[in-house]
Structure formats: structure tokens, C-alpha cells
Design a protein around this motif. Sequence first.
Motif, PDB file in Angstrom:
ATOM      1  N   CYS A 165     -15.790  -7.144 -12.742  1.00 48.50           N
ATOM      2  CA  CYS A 165     -16.902  -7.126 -11.778  1.00 48.50           C
ATOM      3  C   CYS A 165     -16.775  -5.974 -10.788  1.00 48.50           C
ATOM      4  O   CYS A 165     -17.773  -5.532 -10.214  1.00 48.50           O
ATOM      5  CB  CYS A 165     -16.940  -8.426 -10.973  1.00 48.50           C
ATOM      6  SG  CYS A 165     -17.398  -9.856 -11.924  1.00 48.50           S
ATOM      7  N   PHE A 166     -15.564  -5.507 -10.543  1.00 51.01           N
ATOM      8  CA  PHE A 166     -15.350  -4.475  -9.535  1.00 51.01           C
ATOM      9  C   PHE A 166     -15.443  -3.065 -10.120  1.00 51.01           C
ATOM     10  O   PHE A 166     -15.189  -2.093  -9.414  1.00 51.01           O
ATOM     11  CB  PHE A 166     -13.986  -4.658  -8.863  1.00 51.01           C
ATOM     12  CG  PHE A 166     -13.924  -5.855  -7.949  1.00 51.01           C
ATOM     13  CD1 PHE A 166     -14.278  -5.745  -6.612  1.00 51.01           C
ATOM     14  CD2 PHE A 166     -13.536  -7.090  -8.434  1.00 51.01           C
ATOM     15  CE1 PHE A 166     -14.235  -6.841  -5.779  1.00 51.01           C
ATOM     16  CE2 PHE A 166     -13.490  -8.195  -7.598  1.00 51.01           C
ATOM     17  CZ  PHE A 166     -13.842  -8.076  -6.271  1.00 51.01           C
ATOM     18  N   GLY A 167     -15.772  -2.971 -11.411  1.00 52.13           N
ATOM     19  CA  GLY A 167     -15.832  -1.637 -12.016  1.00 52.13           C
ATOM     20  C   GLY A 167     -14.434  -1.173 -12.364  1.00 52.13           C
ATOM     21  O   GLY A 167     -13.708  -1.875 -13.041  1.00 52.13           O
ATOM     22  N   TYR A 174       0.836  -1.216   0.000  1.00 49.08           N
ATOM     23  CA  TYR A 174       0.000   0.000   0.000  1.00 49.08           C
ATOM     24  C   TYR A 174       0.860   1.252   0.000  1.00 49.08           C
ATOM     25  O   TYR A 174       0.594   2.215  -0.711  1.00 49.08           O
ATOM     26  CB  TYR A 174      -0.903  -0.027   1.242  1.00 49.08           C
ATOM     27  CG  TYR A 174      -1.733   1.215   1.469  1.00 49.08           C
ATOM     28  CD1 TYR A 174      -3.078   1.246   1.128  1.00 49.08           C
ATOM     29  CD2 TYR A 174      -1.175   2.360   2.047  1.00 49.08           C
ATOM     30  CE1 TYR A 174      -3.846   2.375   1.337  1.00 49.08           C
ATOM     31  CE2 TYR A 174      -1.930   3.496   2.247  1.00 49.08           C
ATOM     32  CZ  TYR A 174      -3.265   3.499   1.897  1.00 49.08           C
ATOM     33  OH  TYR A 174      -4.016   4.626   2.106  1.00 49.08           O
ATOM     34  N   ASN A 175       1.933   1.241   0.803  1.00 52.61           N
ATOM     35  CA  ASN A 175       2.773   2.426   0.967  1.00 52.61           C
ATOM     36  C   ASN A 175       3.462   2.870  -0.314  1.00 52.61           C
ATOM     37  O   ASN A 175       3.836   4.032  -0.435  1.00 52.61           O
ATOM     38  CB  ASN A 175       3.823   2.183   2.047  1.00 52.61           C
ATOM     39  CG  ASN A 175       3.322   2.599   3.417  1.00 52.61           C
ATOM     40  OD1 ASN A 175       2.167   2.989   3.550  1.00 52.61           O
ATOM     41  ND2 ASN A 175       4.172   2.511   4.416  1.00 52.61           N
ATOM     42  N   ALA A 176       3.656   1.943  -1.280  1.00 53.22           N
ATOM     43  CA  ALA A 176       4.338   2.307  -2.520  1.00 53.22           C
ATOM     44  C   ALA A 176       3.489   3.296  -3.319  1.00 53.22           C
ATOM     45  O   ALA A 176       4.014   4.105  -4.077  1.00 53.22           O
ATOM     46  CB  ALA A 176       4.622   1.065  -3.360  1.00 53.22           C
ATOM     47  N   ASN A 177       2.170   3.201  -3.173  1.00 49.35           N
ATOM     48  CA  ASN A 177       1.263   4.118  -3.858  1.00 49.35           C
ATOM     49  C   ASN A 177      -0.061   4.080  -3.112  1.00 49.35           C
ATOM     50  O   ASN A 177      -0.946   3.293  -3.461  1.00 49.35           O
ATOM     51  CB  ASN A 177       1.091   3.699  -5.332  1.00 49.35           C
ATOM     52  CG  ASN A 177       0.238   4.685  -6.104  1.00 49.35           C
ATOM     53  OD1 ASN A 177      -0.985   4.596  -6.125  1.00 49.35           O
ATOM     54  ND2 ASN A 177       0.876   5.641  -6.753  1.00 49.35           N
ATOM     55  N   PRO A 178      -0.198   4.895  -2.050  1.00 51.15           N
ATOM     56  CA  PRO A 178      -1.393   4.818  -1.204  1.00 51.15           C
ATOM     57  C   PRO A 178      -2.694   4.848  -2.006  1.00 51.15           C
ATOM     58  O   PRO A 178      -2.828   5.619  -2.962  1.00 51.15           O
ATOM     59  CB  PRO A 178      -1.266   6.052  -0.314  1.00 51.15           C
ATOM     60  CG  PRO A 178       0.204   6.264  -0.209  1.00 51.15           C
ATOM     61  CD  PRO A 178       0.758   5.888  -1.551  1.00 51.15           C
ATOM     62  N   ARG A 190      -9.098  -1.473  -5.873  1.00 49.13           N
ATOM     63  CA  ARG A 190      -8.088  -1.241  -4.826  1.00 49.13           C
ATOM     64  C   ARG A 190      -8.747  -0.901  -3.499  1.00 49.13           C
ATOM     65  O   ARG A 190      -8.305  -1.349  -2.440  1.00 49.13           O
ATOM     66  CB  ARG A 190      -7.168  -0.075  -5.212  1.00 49.13           C
ATOM     67  CG  ARG A 190      -6.200  -0.380  -6.323  1.00 49.13           C
ATOM     68  CD  ARG A 190      -5.146   0.710  -6.401  1.00 49.13           C
ATOM     69  NE  ARG A 190      -4.156   0.566  -5.333  1.00 49.13           N
ATOM     70  CZ  ARG A 190      -3.189   1.433  -5.080  1.00 49.13           C
ATOM     71  NH1 ARG A 190      -3.089   2.520  -5.806  1.00 49.13           N
ATOM     72  NH2 ARG A 190      -2.321   1.228  -4.115  1.00 49.13           N
ATOM     73  N   THR A 191      -9.791  -0.075  -3.566  1.00 48.88           N
ATOM     74  CA  THR A 191     -10.469   0.353  -2.340  1.00 48.88           C
ATOM     75  C   THR A 191     -11.129  -0.838  -1.645  1.00 48.88           C
ATOM     76  O   THR A 191     -11.035  -0.980  -0.420  1.00 48.88           O
ATOM     77  CB  THR A 191     -11.506   1.444  -2.658  1.00 48.88           C
ATOM     78  OG1 THR A 191     -10.864   2.463  -3.422  1.00 48.88           O
ATOM     79  CG2 THR A 191     -12.078   2.043  -1.399  1.00 48.88           C
ATOM     80  N   VAL A 192     -11.787  -1.693  -2.433  1.00 48.74           N
ATOM     81  CA  VAL A 192     -12.446  -2.877  -1.851  1.00 48.74           C
ATOM     82  C   VAL A 192     -11.403  -3.758  -1.173  1.00 48.74           C
ATOM     83  O   VAL A 192     -11.586  -4.201  -0.030  1.00 48.74           O
ATOM     84  CB  VAL A 192     -13.202  -3.674  -2.945  1.00 48.74           C
ATOM     85  CG1 VAL A 192     -13.626  -5.040  -2.417  1.00 48.74           C
ATOM     86  CG2 VAL A 192     -14.409  -2.895  -3.436  1.00 48.74           C
ATOM     87  N   HIS A 193     -10.300  -4.013  -1.878  1.00 51.87           N
ATOM     88  CA  HIS A 193      -9.266  -4.887  -1.317  1.00 51.87           C
ATOM     89  C   HIS A 193      -8.721  -4.300  -0.013  1.00 51.87           C
ATOM     90  O   HIS A 193      -8.553  -5.002   0.976  1.00 51.87           O
ATOM     91  CB  HIS A 193      -8.141  -5.084  -2.334  1.00 51.87           C
ATOM     92  CG  HIS A 193      -7.174  -6.181  -1.973  1.00 51.87           C
ATOM     93  ND1 HIS A 193      -7.575  -7.491  -1.824  1.00 51.87           N
ATOM     94  CD2 HIS A 193      -5.843  -6.182  -1.740  1.00 51.87           C
ATOM     95  CE1 HIS A 193      -6.532  -8.233  -1.498  1.00 51.87           C
ATOM     96  NE2 HIS A 193      -5.458  -7.467  -1.428  1.00 51.87           N
TER      97      HIS A 193
END
Lengths: 193, 236
Positions: free
Chosen positions: A150-152, A37-41, A158-161
Motif C-alpha cells: 500500500c505504501f508503494g 534511523y541512525n544506522a542508515n538515515p 520509510r519516509t512515511v514512518h
Amino acid sequence: MQTPTPPRGIQPLWTRAFHALDIALLLVMVSSGLQIYNANPVFGGREGMTLPAPLLLGGWLGGGRQWHFAGMGLFALNLGIWIALLLRQRHRRLAALDDVSSLRASQSQPRRRLASHRLVYTAMLIVLSLALLSGLAMYKPASFWWLSGCFGNWQTLRTVHFATVPAMAALTLSHGVLSWRIGGLRLLRSMVG
Amino acid sequence: MPPSPGPGRRQLLQAGLASAGQLLLGGCALNDLGPGVAGASRPLNERLEAWLQSRGPIPEFRRDQVEPQRLLVNNFQAVPQIDPASFRLSVEGLVHRPLSLSLADLAALPQREMVIRHVCVEGWAAIVAWGGVRLADVLALAGVSPLAGYLAFDSADGYFETWDRPTALHPQTLLVSRMNGAPLPAANGAPLRLATPLKLGYKQSKWVTGIRLLASLDPLRRGTWEDQGYEWFAGL
């Protein structure tokens, strides 16, 4: 009831094994995932806020990916076998619609507590499955283009994950608290030990 | 009597909790194990990836779905200065006819455009329309030996990459000179870069000047980032 049930508070060996493994694997997946995550918030991109080192595993992006993608197979296997066994052997213990109604209507506090607990741990299985599916959609978006679709869009994916992390943290806390109130330390111990 | 966990199990539980605590309070001690766990898991992961990708072309996006603002720029060094007039792409190694192609030579080959998702190792992604020639067409001109299982790509900025042969020959792997309908910008790899929907962004070298066909890989020189710990196959 005629069917033999294990004594109260004692979980079958496979539940305890999957619990213990799952706790360890989740710690690896979350801490290495936050390193990635930290590589690209997810929120804010390169200007976004990064997370502090004590929560991370891997040391850098490449190290985080090494751990994350080494853990994912075991995590998927653990979760898949666990859900399959639960559905086959103990599906009566999973939440159903009548848990929602007893939560709404029942006057008995133990019953309401049990119903809410069943909803909590069943939701955990759903959130973990969602973490796995959204992770797969991001890890192999070309091979699993239909799943990613399916996730749009990518930001939603990314947000869902990412959202599965706070969701699991909250559910794990409730699961622990409710287990404590239902069965005390004995139940908590019998879940993992 | 509540059946209490035996000493063996209790010790196991304590050891588990201790390592969990260590994980939370700084995985630093575990960070060094990263290459080890990767070594144990990557061979299987890579075989699965290659198998998944062998099942036909990747569906492409519509042209109106491109996201120019989402495509970030990551450079290894400064953007190299390249004179398009004197630019040559060399194709050497295990080939029947080593080549030195000018941009005009490449422009004479069949051109195609693909709209794909460019996925960065950092986690971001952007839908991009890439235009150029199929790498397979260039390799066919050179006549690749059946012994060549790998390709090395050298870039003007010193970046280098190595690829497996099947991905290089895939019809959606291009040597591109156009991006989103315009000439490729210098920051994005002009005059020539790799593009494919099949691999992460760091595999898709910018400013490509040389292609070498190899029979085997040097395990210590598999790519600029791979040698630091990134995945080599990096399939999407």
C-alpha cells in the motif's frame, strides 16, 4: 443536555491513564526509533546526517531495536484500546466536518479554538495509527506484504514512518498550547495526572 | 474548588516527568536495560512471527522490479578467498548421510529463481533476484533426523548463524549461486550464500561452507550478531 457529563476540565480516568502511558511510550518509541534511523538515515543513506545522542535510546542499533520492538506491542495496545473507547464513549468529542466549517465561518473565537483543537487531537490519533501501520509494514514486510504494498516502494514507506515523528511533535505542541488556552493548567493537569 | 490531584497522583506525575526528562537528556542510564526489555518482549514477538510465516508462501516480485543499486554490502570481515574448484559444502550433525557437496553437485540439483525483498537490519531494503537450489532439497539428500530442531551455518569468514528448522525447510529458502541473473559476486557471498524472504539480511550468511543439524541451541552461541543483541528469529 440531559446526559451526565463530567465537570468541565476533568477527564475520565481512562483518558488520563492513556495519556500518561502514551507520553511515556511515545518517548520510548521516538528515541529508540531515531537510534535505528541512525544506522542508515532515511535521507541520504550511509552518507546521510545522523541524529545527536541525547535524542536516542539504546546506545547502538541492536539496543534501539530492543527498545523499539519491546515498546511497539504496548504502544499498539494502548492506542487501539484508546481509539476504541473514544469511538464508543466520546465520539462526539472527535473532530467532524462541521469543525472545519466553524473554523472557516464562525465569528466566535472560543468556538473556533475548540474546533481547531478537536481537529488537532483527532489528527494525532490518525498520525499515531499511521505510525503503527507503516511500522508494521516495515517490521514484517513479508507477512504483511499487502500492507507494505500500500505504501508503494520501500523509501516511501520509510519516509512515511519517519514523518510521523515531526508530525506528532508539532501536533503535541499545538495540543498542549490549545489545551492551555482553553482550560489552563487545570485542564493540562487533568489530562495526565 | 477544583479537584486537585491527590499527593499520590502528583508524586506519580512528577516521577513520570522526571523519567521522561531523563529519557530526553540522554537515555544512557536506560540503555543497559535494553536486553531486559527485549527478553520480556521477544518470546511473544517470535511466536507471532513464526505463526505469521506458517501461512503459505510469500508473494514474489517481478523480475523487472529488481533494484541492484539499492543492495548495499555489509561484511563481517574481509571477503574470503575461495577456490571454486576445491569448494565443498558439508552437511553434518543429526543427518542420516553426512554430505560433502561440490559446486557441480549443487548445480545438478533443481535450480530455481526467486525475486524477493532483501531487508537489512539497518533499515534499507532492495529487491533482488536470487538463483540457486532449495535448502530443503539439500537437506533431503542428507536425510534430516526428526530430532534436529535447529541448523547452524558456518561461513568461510568465521561468521556463523543458527536457524529454526521450519524456515530452513521453507520452499523459498535457497542456497544461492546467482544474483540478478549473473553469477553471484564475491562481495555478495560467492560461491554460496543463504537467501530467503523470511528473515533479515544478517541471518542470510554469505560464503557458507558448512551446515550442522542440531537438537538444541547453545544460548551463548546463537549467531555472530545475535550474541551481541540482535533478534534470533528475525522474521520478516
